[in-house]
Design a protein around this motif. Structure first.
Motif, PDB file in Angstrom:
ATOM      1  N   UNK A  42       8.459  14.140  -2.610  1.00  0.00           N
ATOM      2  CA  UNK A  42       8.979  15.003  -3.684  1.00  0.00           C
ATOM      3  C   UNK A  42       8.246  14.731  -4.991  1.00  0.00           C
ATOM      4  N   UNK A  43       7.963  13.479  -5.280  1.00  0.00           N
ATOM      5  CA  UNK A  43       7.238  13.156  -6.519  1.00  0.00           C
ATOM      6  C   UNK A  43       5.870  13.827  -6.527  1.00  0.00           C
ATOM      7  N   UNK A  44       5.125  13.715  -5.438  1.00  0.00           N
ATOM      8  CA  UNK A  44       3.799  14.346  -5.373  1.00  0.00           C
ATOM      9  C   UNK A  44       3.902  15.868  -5.477  1.00  0.00           C
ATOM     10  N   UNK A  57       0.848  -1.186   0.000  1.00  0.00           N
ATOM     11  CA  UNK A  57       0.000   0.000   0.000  1.00  0.00           C
ATOM     12  C   UNK A  57       0.883   1.235   0.000  1.00  0.00           C
ATOM     13  N   UNK A  58       0.968   1.880  -1.130  1.00  0.00           N
ATOM     14  CA  UNK A  58       1.767   3.091  -1.216  1.00  0.00           C
ATOM     15  C   UNK A  58       0.940   4.302  -0.862  1.00  0.00           C
ATOM     16  N   UNK A  59       1.604   5.436  -0.679  1.00  0.00           N
ATOM     17  CA  UNK A  59       0.888   6.671  -0.359  1.00  0.00           C
ATOM     18  C   UNK A  59       0.046   7.146  -1.535  1.00  0.00           C
ATOM     19  N   UNK A  60      -1.114   7.727  -1.229  1.00  0.00           N
ATOM     20  CA  UNK A  60      -1.996   8.223  -2.289  1.00  0.00           C
ATOM     21  C   UNK A  60      -1.918   9.735  -2.446  1.00  0.00           C
ATOM     22  N   UNK A  79      -6.643  14.013   2.962  1.00  0.00           N
ATOM     23  CA  UNK A  79      -7.132  12.897   3.771  1.00  0.00           C
ATOM     24  C   UNK A  79      -6.008  11.885   3.992  1.00  0.00           C
ATOM     25  N   UNK A  80      -6.030  11.264   5.155  1.00  0.00           N
ATOM     26  CA  UNK A  80      -5.046  10.245   5.510  1.00  0.00           C
ATOM     27  C   UNK A  80      -5.760   8.974   5.937  1.00  0.00           C
ATOM     28  N   UNK A  81      -5.244   7.840   5.515  1.00  0.00           N
ATOM     29  CA  UNK A  81      -5.759   6.576   6.023  1.00  0.00           C
ATOM     30  C   UNK A  81      -5.364   6.462   7.500  1.00  0.00           C
ATOM     31  N   UNK A  82      -6.193   5.816   8.317  1.00  0.00           N
ATOM     32  CA  UNK A  82      -5.921   5.760   9.757  1.00  0.00           C
ATOM     33  C   UNK A  82      -4.593   5.120  10.130  1.00  0.00           C
TER      34      UNK A  82
END
Length: 133
Positions: free
Chosen positions: A27-29, A9-12, A41-44
């Motif tokens: 940096x990519x985002x 599960x990578x960061x969204x 929003x962040x996953x818990x």
């Protein structure tokens, strides 16, 4: 055997990447146009089930990685003395002294204890729905 519930599960978004202390993804985002001061929003499982919305910079403080904060600063993501002070207060609230010292080398005596932490928590209502700014 090296597998965790979050394997694969990578960061969204950049805030999730910062919360995971993944500098390359942050940096990519950001280079794809994400705003480090926007609330995402962040996953818990990224920071906490109580922290479901944060900016990239706030999530970076939560990662407790001074090198990530320094990288974001060098990239120009921390703009203005007020923003720097707010992040220093969050670091002080979280007990991340090396980050607080980097952001406010003169001291964090100007911080109202707990206020920065509470501001982040306030974005998530008990029902889990907070306003994204």
């Amino acid at each position: 055997v090296g597998v965790s519930p979050f394997s694969g599960l990578g960061p969204v978004n950049s805030a999730e990447a910062a919360g995971m202390a993944s500098a390359v993804h942050v940096i990519r985002f950001l280079r794809m146009g994400e705003d480090p001061n926007r609330v995402y929003p962040l996953r818990p499982e990224i920071i906490s089930s109580s922290v479901l919305r944060a900016t990239t910079l706030e999530a970076a403080v939560w990662s407790r990685q001074p090198a990530l904060i320094q990288l974001l600063d060098r990239e120009g993501a921390i703009v203005g003395a007020d923003r720097r002070r707010a992040l220093a207060c969050l670091a002080a609230d979280l007990g991340v002294e090396d980050v607080a010292d980097y952001l406010a080398p003169e001291d964090t005596a100007f911080c109202e204890p707990g206020k920065a932490f509470e501001a982040v928590l306030a974005r998530t209502s008990p029902s889990g729905e907070g306003a994204v700014r």
